[in-house]
Enzyme design. Structure first.
Site, short mmCIF file in Angstrom:
data_model
loop_
_atom_site.label_atom_id
_atom_site.label_comp_id
_atom_site.label_asym_id
_atom_site.label_seq_id
_atom_site.Cartn_x
_atom_site.Cartn_y
_atom_site.Cartn_z
CB ALA A 266 -10.17 -41.68 25.20
CE LYS A 267 -4.02 -45.26 27.43
NZ LYS A 267 -4.21 -46.68 27.61
NE ARG A 268 -11.80 -39.50 21.39
CZ ARG A 268 -12.35 -40.46 22.10
NH1 ARG A 268 -11.73 -41.62 22.23
NH2 ARG A 268 -13.51 -40.28 22.71
#
Ligand code: GLU
Length: 300
Positions: A266-268
């Site tokens: 994910a973008k994290r």
């Protein structure tokens, strides 16, 4: 007559392939997006077709203009080329969802007129969850049907109220099936695997599901290539296409890229962002190699 039917079939078969990349500018793209997008590009190229870049920026609070530019840069750097998009134009523009709201309103009105929707005042949290595509772990709980039978709100125009969301009434118990290009026959039961879902949010914007269906049809997309966590959304979208009198595209869902712990990227996962890899001096070729062994960043 038979000849006519065959000619029609041949026409369908010869329909130009049109695929799309549909990123949301809520952060930097990572290896997971890139691998799925690469599959989309390869399929469009193999078919001698067209690839469209569509910016899905309806999730107002999370989308930022600087990410739109970053997405365009990172995709170009990695070797993506699209034939239609916000920067190159094309016959089906605009290619940015926030500039297409009039189209979504029109579709919304059609659905409402034909009795497919009902207004819903359930919790803000449920409504909020309709802003973005529901990726792994984000799936909304089955809608309990609280507002399904309420009356007296049918005249509220959706974009003039701040409280009322509108849900699509799913045909309870009906099986929605499709043959996915990767996962084969998929079967979902409306009302059991997914419930009445939001098509218009209480803050006056369309949901991901509606915008996606309107755009895939308006942009004449013939095949949707995206991550496997959207298989269930495809069932919802097939119902929307049908209710709007549109032919649904074909679907090709790619397996998800995960990290060492098996968690979907994910973008994290900043270390796996294209931006970071590029800053570290990785070449596009090295990055493309990396998704053959997706559990690790190329520096490992
Ligand atoms: N903007 C959506 C996302 O980034 C696209 C989903 C789709 O391909 O339909 O998740």
């Amino acid at each position: 007559m038979v000849r006519g039917a065959v000619a029609g079939w041949e026409l369908l078969e010869k329909q130009e392939y049109r695929g799309r990349l549909a990123p949301s500018p809520t952060g930097f793209l990572h290896l997971g997006h890139a691998r799925t997008f690469w599959a989309a590009q390869e399929r469009a190229q193999a078919a001698g077709g067209t690839l469209i870049l569509r910016v899905e920026d309806l999730d107002g609070p999370r989308c930022r203009p600087e990410f739109v530019e970053a997405i365009r840069e990172d995709l170009s750097w990695l070797g993506f080329r699209w034939q239609e998009g916000p920067d190159v134009g094309g016959p089906c523009g605009p290619y940015v969802q926030s500039q297409r709201v009039a189209l979504y309103r029109e579709a919304f009105e059609r659905l409402r007129r034909t009795g497919h929707l009902f207004p819903c005042t359930c919790s803000r949290r449920e409504i909020q969850s309709a802003l973005s595509a529901p990726h792994a772990g984000d799936e909304e709980p089955l809608y309990p049907g609280t507002c399904r039978t309420r009356t007296g709100m049918g005249d509220v125009p959706p974009y003039r109220t701040s409280k009322v969301a509108w849900r699509f009434r799913v045909p309870e118990g009906e099986e929605v099936n499709f043959v996915d290009g990767v996962f084969g026959l998929q079967r979902f039961v409306a009302g059991r695997d997914f419930g009445d879902f939001a098509v218009w949010r209480g803050d006056g914007f369309p949901s991901y599901q509606l915008a996606c269906v309107v755009d895939d049809a308006a942009m004449r997309v013939t095949e949707v290539v995206r991550g496997a966590d959207l298989l269930l959304s495809t069932a919802r979208q097939i119902l929307l296409h049908r209710a709007l009198g549109q032919v649904a595209p074909r679907f090709h869902h790619c397996p998800l890229v995960t990290d060492e712990a098996g968690v979907r990227l994910a973008k994290r996962h900043e270390a796996m962002s294209l931006r970071r890899l590029r800053e570290q001096g990785r070449t596009p070729e090295e990055v493309r190699e990396a998704w053959k062994a997706p559990a690790r960043a190329p520096s490992d």
